[in-house]
Motif scaffolding. Structure first.
Motif, PDB file in Angstrom:
ATOM      1  N   SER A  53       0.386  -0.803   0.000  1.00  0.00           N
ATOM      2  CA  SER A  53       0.211  -0.400   0.156  1.00  0.00           C
ATOM      3  C   SER A  53       0.594   1.016   0.168  1.00  0.00           C
ATOM      4  N   LYS A 300      -1.561   5.236   7.869  1.00  0.00           N
ATOM      5  CA  LYS A 300      -2.021   5.596   6.357  1.00  0.00           C
ATOM      6  C   LYS A 300      -2.711   4.863   6.056  1.00  0.00           C
ATOM      7  N   SER A 303      -6.520   4.975   7.758  1.00  0.00           N
ATOM      8  CA  SER A 303      -6.719   6.409   7.561  1.00  0.00           C
ATOM      9  C   SER A 303      -7.391   6.682   6.513  1.00  0.00           C
ATOM     10  N   LYS A 304      -7.022   6.181   5.190  1.00  0.00           N
ATOM     11  CA  LYS A 304      -7.916   6.665   3.979  1.00  0.00           C
ATOM     12  C   LYS A 304      -9.113   5.831   4.022  1.00  0.00           C
ATOM     13  N   LYS A 305      -9.173   4.113   4.663  1.00  0.00           N
ATOM     14  CA  LYS A 305      -9.780   3.192   4.569  1.00  0.00           C
ATOM     15  C   LYS A 305     -11.330   3.994   5.406  1.00  0.00           C
ATOM     16  N   SER A 308     -12.839   6.740   3.670  1.00  0.00           N
ATOM     17  CA  SER A 308     -13.723   6.213   1.963  1.00  0.00           C
ATOM     18  C   SER A 308     -14.351   6.434   3.128  1.00  0.00           C
TER      19      SER A 308
END
Length: 309
Positions: A53, A300, A303-305, A308
């Motif tokens: 990732s 990171k 946090s993105k998941k 989203s």
């Protein structure tokens, strides 16, 4: 009573004795090994997830670490699920084909584990002793060549197929371990034992010598660093790998070279838990939880998941 040599249908199944016949002990073993297996799979998957990732981790060091995590999952998945099913069902039988397959893949992934540990030592040697040439020496093409699986296990399996076996076909282990299976043979096992010692030397001692040489050069280079902070940082990056190497090689060699006196006992099975289960479980903690880059990559990604979602 002996089975026909070279005839797969002559040997229909083996009996895996495991660790204990007592019900209470088996329930304890089931819970313990199930927990260790889940921790192993989850921990190593997190390292693979962090590598895939985050593009900042796409370096040879993390490339090898991600492959080591994948191999550790494969090593434990080759042995532990079968043992858990045996305890749950109370049927400790494994077919000859199943035993043959388990031996093959265990030897395959264990050999790859040794190979990756050796390559990781070489990677640290190049990074610390020849940092200016690191991108040249540890290029992606070389990385791809270095992680090719060593198919030495095929030799052992072909030799096992030539053996005839005697009753009772009871293996005092929780999986089909090569030494234990050979010990059940009625026929001459000279070439089987010779192959074990030769491949153990080639894939065991020679890589170990390479690791020790790499770290002797690394230590010499680190001692020349003027700042104490630089020395600490260099030692800390190598300490994790040395700990894993010590656990894996110490227990692995202990089992394979000192098990002759205890072939009919469960001592070997208990000792092999260290390099088949414990070491793969500890790898994510030794490498991942002490590595700031991996923890940052996981934060990171999570946090993105969350954003989203």
């Amino acid at each position: 009573m002996c089975m026909e040599s070279g005839n797969i249908t002559g040997v229909s199944e083996f009996l895996l004795l495991g660790f204990s016949e007592e019900t209470e002990v088996q329930l304890l073993i089931f819970g313990l090994f199930l927990s260790m297996y889940l921790i192993t799979v989850l921990g190593n998957l997190l390292i693979i997830l962090a590598f895939t990732s985050d593009s900042h981790l796409h370096s040879p060091m993390y490339f090898f670490l991600a492959n080591l995590s994948f191999t550790d999952i494969c090593v434990t998945s080759t042995t532990i699920p079968k043992m858990l099913v045996d305890i749950q069902t109370g049927r400790k039988v494994i077919t000859f084909a199943g035993c043959f397959t388990q031996m093959y893949f265990f030897q395959l992934f264990a050999g790859l584990d040794i190979f990756l540990l050796t390559v990781m030592a070489y990677d640290r040697f190049v990074a610390i002793c020849h940092p200016l040439h690191y991108t040249v020496i540890m290029n992606p093409q070389l990385c791809g060549i270095l992680v090719l699986i060593v198919l030495d296990s095929l030799l052992h399996e072909l030799l096992v197929l030539q053996l005839s076996f005697c009753m009772p076909l009871e293996i005092p282990h929780f999986f089909c371990e090569l030494n234990q299976v050979i010990h059940l043979a009625c026929s001459d096992t000279f070439f089987n034992n010779l192959a074990i010692y030769l491949t153990s030397g080639l894939l065991g001692f020679i890589p170990l010598i390479g690791i020790l040489y790499s770290y002797s050069r690394i230590v010499t280079t680190i001692l020349k660093i003027p700042s104490s902070g630089g020395k600490y940082k260099a030692f800390s990056t190598c300490g994790s790998h040395l700990l894993v190497v010590s656990l894996f090689y110490g227990t692995g060699f202990g089992v394979y070279f000192s098990s002759a006196a205890s072939q009919n006992s469960r001592t070997t099975a208990i000792a092999s838990v260290m390099y088949t289960v414990v070491t793969p479980m500890l790898n994510p903690f030794i490498y991942g939880l002490r590595n700031r880059d991996i923890k940052l990559a996981l934060r990171k990604f999570l946090s993105k998941k969350i954003v989203s979602a």
